[in-house]
Design a protein around this motif. Sequence first.
Motif, PDB file in Angstrom:
ATOM      1  N   GLN A  58       0.323  -1.042  -0.194  1.00  0.00           N
ATOM      2  CA  GLN A  58      -0.100  -0.065   0.097  1.00  0.00           C
ATOM      3  C   GLN A  58       0.821   1.163  -0.230  1.00  0.00           C
ATOM      4  N   ARG A  59       1.563   0.823   1.080  1.00  0.00           N
ATOM      5  CA  ARG A  59       2.675   2.698   0.600  1.00  0.00           C
ATOM      6  C   ARG A  59       3.583   2.468  -0.130  1.00  0.00           C
ATOM      7  N   ILE A  60       4.067   1.591  -1.141  1.00  0.00           N
ATOM      8  CA  ILE A  60       4.939   1.551  -2.417  1.00  0.00           C
ATOM      9  C   ILE A  60       3.760   2.086  -3.147  1.00  0.00           C
ATOM     10  N   ARG A  61       2.312   1.545  -3.612  1.00  0.00           N
ATOM     11  CA  ARG A  61       1.177   1.952  -4.562  1.00  0.00           C
ATOM     12  C   ARG A  61       1.211   3.052  -4.487  1.00  0.00           C
ATOM     13  N   ALA A  62       0.916   3.518  -3.047  1.00  0.00           N
ATOM     14  CA  ALA A  62       0.582   5.535  -3.156  1.00  0.00           C
ATOM     15  C   ALA A  62       1.881   6.210  -3.598  1.00  0.00           C
ATOM     16  N   GLU A  63       3.867   5.787  -3.151  1.00  0.00           N
ATOM     17  CA  GLU A  63       4.150   6.446  -3.686  1.00  0.00           C
ATOM     18  C   GLU A  63       4.840   7.165  -5.328  1.00  0.00           C
ATOM     19  N   LEU A  64       3.975   4.976  -5.854  1.00  0.00           N
ATOM     20  CA  LEU A  64       4.092   5.673  -7.447  1.00  0.00           C
ATOM     21  C   LEU A  64       3.154   6.328  -7.945  1.00  0.00           C
ATOM     22  N   LYS A  65       1.703   6.727  -7.363  1.00  0.00           N
ATOM     23  CA  LYS A  65       0.738   7.486  -7.217  1.00  0.00           C
ATOM     24  C   LYS A  65       1.664   9.149  -7.737  1.00  0.00           C
ATOM     25  N   THR A  66       2.214   8.967  -6.754  1.00  0.00           N
ATOM     26  CA  THR A  66       2.020  10.413  -6.336  1.00  0.00           C
ATOM     27  C   THR A  66       3.500  10.656  -7.703  1.00  0.00           C
ATOM     28  N   HIS A  67       4.086   9.635  -8.867  1.00  0.00           N
ATOM     29  CA  HIS A  67       4.447  10.137  -9.333  1.00  0.00           C
ATOM     30  C   HIS A  67       4.034   9.791 -11.126  1.00  0.00           C
ATOM     31  N   ALA A  68       2.378   9.546 -10.299  1.00  0.00           N
ATOM     32  CA  ALA A  68       1.863   9.850 -12.454  1.00  0.00           C
ATOM     33  C   ALA A  68       1.994   8.044 -12.185  1.00  0.00           C
ATOM     34  N   VAL A  69       2.310   6.910 -11.869  1.00  0.00           N
ATOM     35  CA  VAL A  69       2.145   5.936 -12.333  1.00  0.00           C
ATOM     36  C   VAL A  69       1.407   5.334 -12.916  1.00  0.00           C
ATOM     37  N   PRO A  70       0.625   4.495 -14.068  1.00  0.00           N
ATOM     38  CA  PRO A  70      -1.262   4.549 -13.561  1.00  0.00           C
ATOM     39  C   PRO A  70      -1.737   2.959 -13.105  1.00  0.00           C
ATOM     40  N   ASP A  71      -2.791   2.677 -12.548  1.00  0.00           N
ATOM     41  CA  ASP A  71      -2.767   1.953 -11.576  1.00  0.00           C
ATOM     42  C   ASP A  71      -2.205  -0.012 -11.583  1.00  0.00           C
ATOM     43  N   ALA A  72      -2.937  -0.126 -13.388  1.00  0.00           N
ATOM     44  CA  ALA A  72      -2.841  -0.888 -14.110  1.00  0.00           C
ATOM     45  C   ALA A  72      -0.707  -1.769 -14.147  1.00  0.00           C
ATOM     46  N   ARG A  73      -0.491  -0.145 -14.261  1.00  0.00           N
ATOM     47  CA  ARG A  73       1.110  -0.618 -13.823  1.00  0.00           C
ATOM     48  C   ARG A  73       1.891  -0.737 -12.716  1.00  0.00           C
ATOM     49  N   ILE A  74       1.269  -0.377 -11.258  1.00  0.00           N
ATOM     50  CA  ILE A  74       1.072  -0.686 -10.822  1.00  0.00           C
ATOM     51  C   ILE A  74       1.283  -1.754  -9.765  1.00  0.00           C
ATOM     52  N   ARG A  75       0.145  -2.384 -10.585  1.00  0.00           N
ATOM     53  CA  ARG A  75       0.176  -3.746 -10.562  1.00  0.00           C
ATOM     54  C   ARG A  75       0.781  -5.072 -10.877  1.00  0.00           C
ATOM     55  N   GLU A  76       0.910  -4.427 -11.583  1.00  0.00           N
ATOM     56  CA  GLU A  76       1.988  -5.357 -12.488  1.00  0.00           C
ATOM     57  C   GLU A  76       3.111  -5.624 -11.658  1.00  0.00           C
ATOM     58  N   LEU A  77       3.855  -4.294 -11.229  1.00  0.00           N
ATOM     59  CA  LEU A  77       5.005  -4.285 -11.062  1.00  0.00           C
ATOM     60  C   LEU A  77       5.140  -5.225  -9.738  1.00  0.00           C
ATOM     61  N   LEU A  78       4.192  -4.410  -8.704  1.00  0.00           N
ATOM     62  CA  LEU A  78       4.112  -5.004  -7.531  1.00  0.00           C
ATOM     63  C   LEU A  78       3.926  -7.087  -8.064  1.00  0.00           C
ATOM     64  N   ASP A  79       3.239  -7.234  -9.091  1.00  0.00           N
ATOM     65  CA  ASP A  79       3.252  -8.575  -9.092  1.00  0.00           C
ATOM     66  C   ASP A  79       4.276  -9.239  -9.396  1.00  0.00           C
ATOM     67  N   GLU A  80       4.979  -8.613 -10.361  1.00  0.00           N
ATOM     68  CA  GLU A  80       6.634  -8.951 -10.626  1.00  0.00           C
ATOM     69  C   GLU A  80       7.614  -9.160  -9.823  1.00  0.00           C
ATOM     70  N   ALA A  81       7.129  -7.765  -8.675  1.00  0.00           N
ATOM     71  CA  ALA A  81       8.753  -7.970  -7.670  1.00  0.00           C
ATOM     72  C   ALA A  81       8.562  -9.375  -7.160  1.00  0.00           C
ATOM     73  N   GLU A  82       7.444  -9.903  -6.481  1.00  0.00           N
ATOM     74  CA  GLU A  82       7.736 -11.417  -6.628  1.00  0.00           C
ATOM     75  C   GLU A  82       7.757 -11.340  -5.263  1.00  0.00           C
ATOM     76  N   VAL A  83       7.327 -10.569  -4.000  1.00  0.00           N
ATOM     77  CA  VAL A  83       7.603 -10.287  -2.513  1.00  0.00           C
ATOM     78  C   VAL A  83       7.101 -10.992  -1.488  1.00  0.00           C
ATOM     79  N   ASP A  84       7.376 -11.935  -0.740  1.00  0.00           N
ATOM     80  CA  ASP A  84       6.425 -11.818   0.121  1.00  0.00           C
ATOM     81  C   ASP A  84       5.766 -11.107   1.428  1.00  0.00           C
ATOM     82  N   TRP A  85       5.020 -10.716   0.784  1.00  0.00           N
ATOM     83  CA  TRP A  85       4.063  -9.433   1.974  1.00  0.00           C
ATOM     84  C   TRP A  85       4.411 -10.166   3.757  1.00  0.00           C
ATOM     85  N   ASP A  86       3.902 -10.975   3.024  1.00  0.00           N
ATOM     86  CA  ASP A  86       3.791 -11.735   4.893  1.00  0.00           C
ATOM     87  C   ASP A  86       5.534 -12.344   5.894  1.00  0.00           C
ATOM     88  N   ALA A  87       5.917 -12.333   4.963  1.00  0.00           N
ATOM     89  CA  ALA A  87       7.353 -13.015   5.272  1.00  0.00           C
ATOM     90  C   ALA A  87       8.359 -11.535   6.153  1.00  0.00           C
TER      91      ALA A  87
END
Length: 164
Positions: free
Chosen positions: A81-110
């Motif tokens: 959520q924090r990363i998404r908010a920061e990307l939005k301040t840089h005018a990155v489109p929502d669809a691209r934000i979702r792709e970037l977060l998926d591509e990052a392959e981060v285990d958010w729970d861990a």
Amino acid sequence: MKRRPDDPDKPKRSAYDKALGLLARREHSRRELKTKLRQGGYQGEEAIAAIDRLGEQRYQDDDRFAQVLVRSRASQGYGPQRIRAELKTHAVPDARIRELLDEAEVDWDASAIDQLRRRYGGKGVVDRAERARRAQFLLRRGFAAATVRRATHAEVDDAADEID
């Protein structure tokens, strides 16, 4: 004689040179460069032309900027959520934000559990107030409520296992 940076005899750098200098230090989004150039006294057309030229030369790329930002913030322990908010301040489109977060392959729970360990050490949760403090800490770092719930309960469950 050494010149001061605000010396009136010194010729002003072009918007292109100023933006290139900024990009030499780190990646910047188009929006961020435009703002910094405007603050530096460069007017609209000159700033936009400089940013366009840098983009054509591949010195400035919003997609590359976004990828670097996601990797950087995730490695610093921030949640999606924090990363998404920061990307939005840089005018990155929502669809691209979702792709970037998926591509990052981060285990958010861990990642959330790791942040709890870094912040609070190996101490288990004693009471509800402490669990709430830890949950608020994770929420402020940008983790989803479901992730926070799993992380704070996993921590409690781990502490219970150590006691047995």
